[in-house]
Design an enzyme around this catalytic site. Structure first.
Site, PDB file in Angstrom:
ATOM      1  CG  ASP A 151       0.299  -8.798  -1.735  1.00  0.00           C
ATOM      2  OD1 ASP A 151       0.472  -9.882  -2.307  1.00  0.00           O
ATOM      3  OD2 ASP A 151      -0.774  -8.480  -1.189  1.00  0.00           O
ATOM      4  CG  ASP A 152      -0.492  -3.077  -2.835  1.00  0.00           C
ATOM      5  OD1 ASP A 152      -1.511  -3.567  -2.339  1.00  0.00           O
ATOM      6  OD2 ASP A 152       0.337  -2.432  -2.176  1.00  0.00           O
TER       7      ASP A 152
ATOM      8  CG  ASN B  55      -9.427  -4.506  -1.992  1.00  0.00           C
ATOM      9  OD1 ASN B  55      -8.752  -3.547  -1.620  1.00  0.00           O
ATOM     10  ND2 ASN B  55      -8.884  -5.639  -2.393  1.00  0.00           N
TER      11      ASN B  55
ATOM     12  CG  ASP C 221      -2.117  -0.981   0.967  1.00  0.00           C
ATOM     13  OD1 ASP C 221      -2.218  -1.521  -0.145  1.00  0.00           O
ATOM     14  OD2 ASP C 221      -2.894  -1.222   1.900  1.00  0.00           O
TER      15      ASP C 221
END
Length: 633
Positions: free
Chosen positions: A315-316, A457, A293
């Site tokens: 991870d994003d 999300n 993030d």
């Protein structure tokens, strides 16, 4: 006598607890009584008496087994354990098994109707009984995943200043520059293998939450343990706090971070450089550092900058890409097409969209498609419209330029869908309702089985709901989302849309990387993870409307991914753990966290009876010295 304090923070504990009465008096201070010293000792030994997963019995007192969440078993201590440890009478007479405790946990969490209250209950459980928390989470992942992670974790981050209780990770602030390693030393665990770090600039689809973003790395690493069996003491959540540009937070009296605008530019880059160097100095070169993030403008820069020098991934970008490509692999079993037959349109051109597109290109190249053709089949839309070489507004910075087409600019998404006629429409825009009924119907008109992924999300940011996708495509849609949606009923059939959750990917990748001691993480590992996940999807899953296996099977998925990553690490010479194991599954399983209670008693054993040997007579030895009245030597 004092018990020896835990390994880290030793000097601090000795200074707090071991103040002598003589020293105090000599310094002109108040004499400290033994009772006060004992009280100070108890206060200093309140939390986490052990480090690592090997307990030294001489370092742990009986009461520590109740106070320390890693040792605490609640009412599961046996009568013998209670008596020998000196905790008998400190608990009620009832004895419970861990299974009975799990039943009580389920009853307790279901009493709450608000998701945030469930989150707080689980956080409290984690703080008092670690093994029970992780077993409860791992065995009820379908019900609890939305609580410990998206969407509830987003609300927890927004309320972080109100609900913060005790540290679950490190806060490294910009004011600590030049001393980041000193801050890292304060974390009591000496054997951290996985770090999840955020600067809080882009928390889910909620924007800049600054230091309140700590909930994200805490939640991610809890899933590392629950879903892949990575030992919790090997995981460290970190927030690098460089301020926030969120005016509401800066003016919020409950905000817990640096009350200043974000540091940017060279100063910010130097700060992150120092952080990366401090991690390696503290925990070693093969410590896994998962970026989470960060803002779009920093995420790709740092991935490109560090991926060949550190054991790191984003991870994003890469995790989201792997889970999306796994869904695309599974969709081929429905459409009967290969990637080269698809035309892709991405709504959004941020780190998630670019990451997915890059991995799709890699997947097409693996199928034999030339890389230029692979790029040509992918279209992308950002806030200024279709990425083209001819448009006058918007930028084509970074990786966007790879997907810019030499066509006339178009700004309206409905117009773009009608003109391009994509087979696959992927939303990663954090723009709720972007996929209008007209767009969905156009996709259905142009495709027998349109593939539509609404990946943004939390749920409130999704491009469309599952119900909208099914209703506007006559239930012919192949649908996936980034957040969970309830079942959809169309006619006499019920569909259970699958959630393309990154949790399918990153725990297994992390397990393989940690166990092999991999120094660098190539994109090949994420393509392997996508293939392993797709292979785990059964025909029955697809029939019920999901491109992914049930969340209940995610631990098996993680193990398969870890095995694939392990093979890749050794095949490419990236592993540092040798010799290479032959039975990789058993080797990995031997390193997993044990969710079940263990005996709290020290291990005892018998010795053989010693043989009789007659010894010689003991004769006193005469001491020789000087004459009487002289000093004896």
């Amino acid at each position: 006598m004092f018990s020896r304090p835990s390994l880290c923070g030793t000097v601090g504990k000795l200074c707090r607890c071991g103040t002598s009465t003589t020293g105090a008096a000599a310094a002109g201070g108040t004499t400290t009584s033994p009772a006060v010293s004992a009280l100070a000792l108890c206060e200093a030994r309140r939390y986490h008496e052990v480090v690592g997963d090997i307990i030294c019995p001489s370092q742990v007192r009986g009461i520590d087994h109740i106070r320390d969440p890693r040792l605490n078993k609640g009412l599961a201590f046996t009568l013998e354990e209670r008596q020998v440890l000196g905790i008998h009478g400190l608990q009620p007479a009832r004895f419970k098994t861990q299974e009975e405790q799990l039943q009580l946990c389920k009853i307790a969490v279901n009493r709450y109707t608000e998701p945030l209250n469930k989150y707080l209950y689980l956080s409290d459980l984690h703080d008092r009984n670690e093994r029970l928390f992780f077993r409860f989470l791992s065995e009820n992942i379908e019900d609890l995943m939305p609580i410990v992670y998206t969407p509830t974790v987003g609300l927890a981050c927004q309320r972080f200043g109100l609900i913060y209780r005790r540290p679950h990770g490190l806060f490294v602030t910009y004011n600590d520059r030049g001393h980041i390693f000193d801050v890292m030393k304060n974390w009591p665990e000496p054997n951290v293998r996985a770090i999840c770090v955020t600067d809080g600039e882009r928390i889910l689809g909620l924007g800049d939450l600054g230091a309140c973003g700590m909930g994200i790395p805490v939640g991610k690493l809890a899933l590392y343990t629950a879903l892949a069996g990575i030992k919790p003491h090997q995981c460290l959540p970190i927030v690098v706090d460089v301020g926030t540009n969120n005016i509401d937070l800066l003016e919020d009296p409950l905000y817990v971070g640096l009350r200043q605008k974000r540091v940017v530019g060279r100063e910010y880059d130097d700060f992150i450089d120092e952080f990366m160097e401090a991690v390696v100095k503290r925990y070693g070169q093969n410590t896994l550092i998962q970026f989470e993030d960060f803002g779009n403008h920093n995420a790709f820069r740092f991935l490109d900058k560090y991926r060949n020098n550190y054991c790191t991934f984003n991870d994003d970008i890469q995790g989201t890409a792997a889970v999306a490509v796994a869904g695309l692999y599974a969709s081929k079993r429905i459409t009967g097409k290969s990637f080269k037959d698809y035309t892709f349109l991405f709504a959004g051109a941020g780190e998630a969209a670019i990451g997915i597109a890059d991995l799709v290109v890699k997947a097409m190249v693996a199928e034999g498609v030339p890389i230029e053709e692979a790029y040509h089949k992918i279209y992308m839309v950002d806030i200024d419209g279709l990425l083209t070489t001819t448009r006058k507004v918007g930028s084509l910075d970074g990786h966007k330029v790879n997907y810019a087409k030499d066509v006339e600019p178009m700004a309206d998404l409905e117009q773009i869908v009608a003109a391009i006629k994509p087979n696959v429409l992927i939303g990663a825009s954090a723009c709720a309702g972007l996929f209008t009924p007209k767009i969905l119907r156009t996709m259905a008109d142009n495709n027998e089985r349109p593939v539509i992924f609404a990946l943004s999300n939390p749920t409130s940011k999704a491009e469309c709901t599952a119900d909208e996708a099914y209703q506007n495509t006559d239930a012919r849609v192949i649908f996936s989302s980034g957040s969970p949606f309830p079942p959809v009923v169309v006619g006499d059939k019920t569909y259970y849309p699958g959630q393309g959750n990154n949790a399918y990917i990153f725990p297994g990748v992390g397990l393989g990387v940690i166990c092999t001691g991999t120094h660098h993480i190539p994109d090949d590992m994420f393509l392997i993870a996508a293939q392993e996940l797709a292979n785990f999807t059964e025909a029955t899953d697809i029939e019920r409307g999901s491109l992914y296996p049930p969340l209940a099977s995610i631990r098996d998925v993680s193990m398969n991914i870890a095995i694939g990553v392990t093979k890749c690490a050794y095949d490419k010479g990236l592993a540092s753990t040798y010799p290479e194991p032959q039975d990789k599954r058993k080797w990995l399983e031997d390193q997993l966290y044990n969710f079940n209670y263990e005996c709290s008693m020290p291990v005892t054993w018998t010795w053989p009876r010693m043989p009789y040997i007659k010894t010689r007579e003991l004769v006193p030895t005469k001491l020789y010295g000087k004459k009487k009245n002289e000093e004896i030597l």
